[in-house]
Design an enzyme around this catalytic site. Structure first.
Site, PDB file in Angstrom:
ATOM      1  N   SER A 295      65.542  42.128 -80.637  1.00  0.00           N
ATOM      2  CA  SER A 295      64.733  41.436 -81.638  1.00  0.00           C
ATOM      3  C   SER A 295      63.371  41.032 -81.096  1.00  0.00           C
ATOM      4  CB  SER A 295      65.480  40.185 -82.125  1.00  0.00           C
ATOM      5  OG  SER A 295      65.858  39.365 -81.035  1.00  0.00           O
TER       6      SER A 295
ATOM      7  N   HIS B   6      65.952  47.319 -85.218  1.00  0.00           N
ATOM      8  CA  HIS B   6      66.290  45.898 -85.270  1.00  0.00           C
ATOM      9  C   HIS B   6      66.839  45.512 -86.639  1.00  0.00           C
ATOM     10  CE1 HIS B   6      64.804  41.482 -85.463  1.00  0.00           C
ATOM     11  NE2 HIS B   6      66.050  41.546 -85.022  1.00  0.00           N
TER      12      HIS B   6
ATOM     13  N   GLU C  83      63.906  46.691 -88.959  1.00  0.00           N
ATOM     14  CA  GLU C  83      62.604  46.959 -88.338  1.00  0.00           C
ATOM     15  C   GLU C  83      62.740  48.175 -87.426  1.00  0.00           C
ATOM     16  OE1 GLU C  83      59.937  43.049 -87.618  1.00  0.00           O
ATOM     17  OE2 GLU C  83      61.779  43.085 -86.462  1.00  0.00           O
TER      18      GLU C  83
ATOM     19  N   ASN D  88      60.276  38.274 -86.280  1.00  0.00           N
ATOM     20  CA  ASN D  88      60.411  37.157 -85.335  1.00  0.00           C
ATOM     21  C   ASN D  88      59.071  36.654 -84.811  1.00  0.00           C
ATOM     22  OD1 ASN D  88      63.157  36.824 -85.529  1.00  0.00           O
ATOM     23  ND2 ASN D  88      63.604  38.389 -83.998  1.00  0.00           N
TER      24      ASN D  88
END
Length: 294
Positions: free
Chosen positions: A122, A143, A155, A193
């Protein structure tokens, strides 16, 4: 390799993310080989997958026969050698760069030459992880969001050496899983993130500085910003250790003080209060209803 060549998916790690990836992969028709060093973790993952599939069936999203067929596609093992025939292998181990690199060094020689290797990291550099493999052109980030069976986004992150054919095959696979892909450049923490974790970190600072209590901070963001879950509740769900790891990657990778992990977040992790999975984080989960710890 193209999507037509992808028949079997290997998953390294049978935790929350790995079991979720196994779940959606088996439902989508892929043969799944799930590996973990801990047999109890594998057993727990299979039980969780079955329970979550039954929940989907109760809502009419899949049938009982779909469950039987999908579960029949999943094999589990404690040996990396069981991944030797997989077309795609997805690493879903803990968010620790050295652990991931060690896994890649071990699994790469076991994989067939044309197979693609992905990481569910991540936050960690895909280019850096790919550099320890013998197949950087066939390596990329994939991800998934948590919980995998529910969240729609994946992702996709290319390292500097990732080949276009690798990216296209994994993009097509993502869509076959029923997910939507978003392409991110290989910068620390990618897109989600990079935006989400500093917000959570700022919420922890808001608590640390006494601006508000756990309850008032989460209530303010749920009702004031229309978030489905408050940032501290979300941090507990993600795992405070994971939150700290991602903030550390951002801080180290971008060298900007705005990404400095809050000292209170560090203290909670040092105490072992890492959220829902440990029974205590910003909330105490020991009773019927979570109780704020500050």
């Amino acid at each position: 390799m193209t999507i037509q060549d992808i028949k079997s998916v290997g998953i390294i790690g049978a935790g929350q993310m790995g079991s979720g990836i196994a779940h959606v992969s088996s439902i989508a028709g892929f043969d799944v080989h799930m590996v973990d060093v801990n047999q109890d973790q594998l057993d727990a993952a299979l039980a969780t997958i079955k329970k979550n599939m039954q929940r989907q069936a109760s809502k009419g999203k899949i049938s009982e026969s779909d469950i039987t067929t999908a579960l029949g596609r999943i094999k589990s093992s404690q040996e990396l050698e069981s991944l030797s025939d997989c077309d795609v292998v997805i690493e879903a181990a803990t968010e620790n760069e050295e652990i991931k690199k060690d896994i890649f060094r071990k699994v790469c020689p076991l994989m067939k030459p044309e197979a693609i290797l992905c990481s569910n990291t991540s936050s960690i550099s895909i280019t850096r992880l790919a550099a320890v493999t013998k197949r950087p052109g066939q390596f990329m980030g994939m991800h998934f969001m948590n919980p995998v069976p529910i969240m729609q986004l994946v992702e996709l992150i290319r390292g500097i050496a990732t080949e276009e054919s690798t990216y296209n095959a994994i993009k097509d696979m993502t869509h076959k899983l029923g997910k939507t892909s978003a392409s991110s450049e290989d910068f620390p923490a990618f897109i989600v993130n990079r935006i989400l974790l500093p917000m959570i970190n700022e919420a922890v600072y808001t608590l640390y500085e006494g601006v508000g209590t756990v309850d008032s901070i989460d209530t303010a963001m749920k009702l004031g910003a229309n978030h489905p879950m408050g940032p501290l509740e979300l941090a507990d769900f993600i795992g405070l250790d994971t939150c700290l790891a991602i903030m550390s990657v951002l801080y180290d990778g971008l060298a900007d003080t705005k990404y400095r992990p809050c000292p209170l977040l560090v203290k909670y992790v040092e105490a072992g209060w890492v959220g829902k999975k440990s029974g205590r984080g910003f909330y105490d989960y020991g009773g019927d209803t979570p109780v704020p710890t500050r």
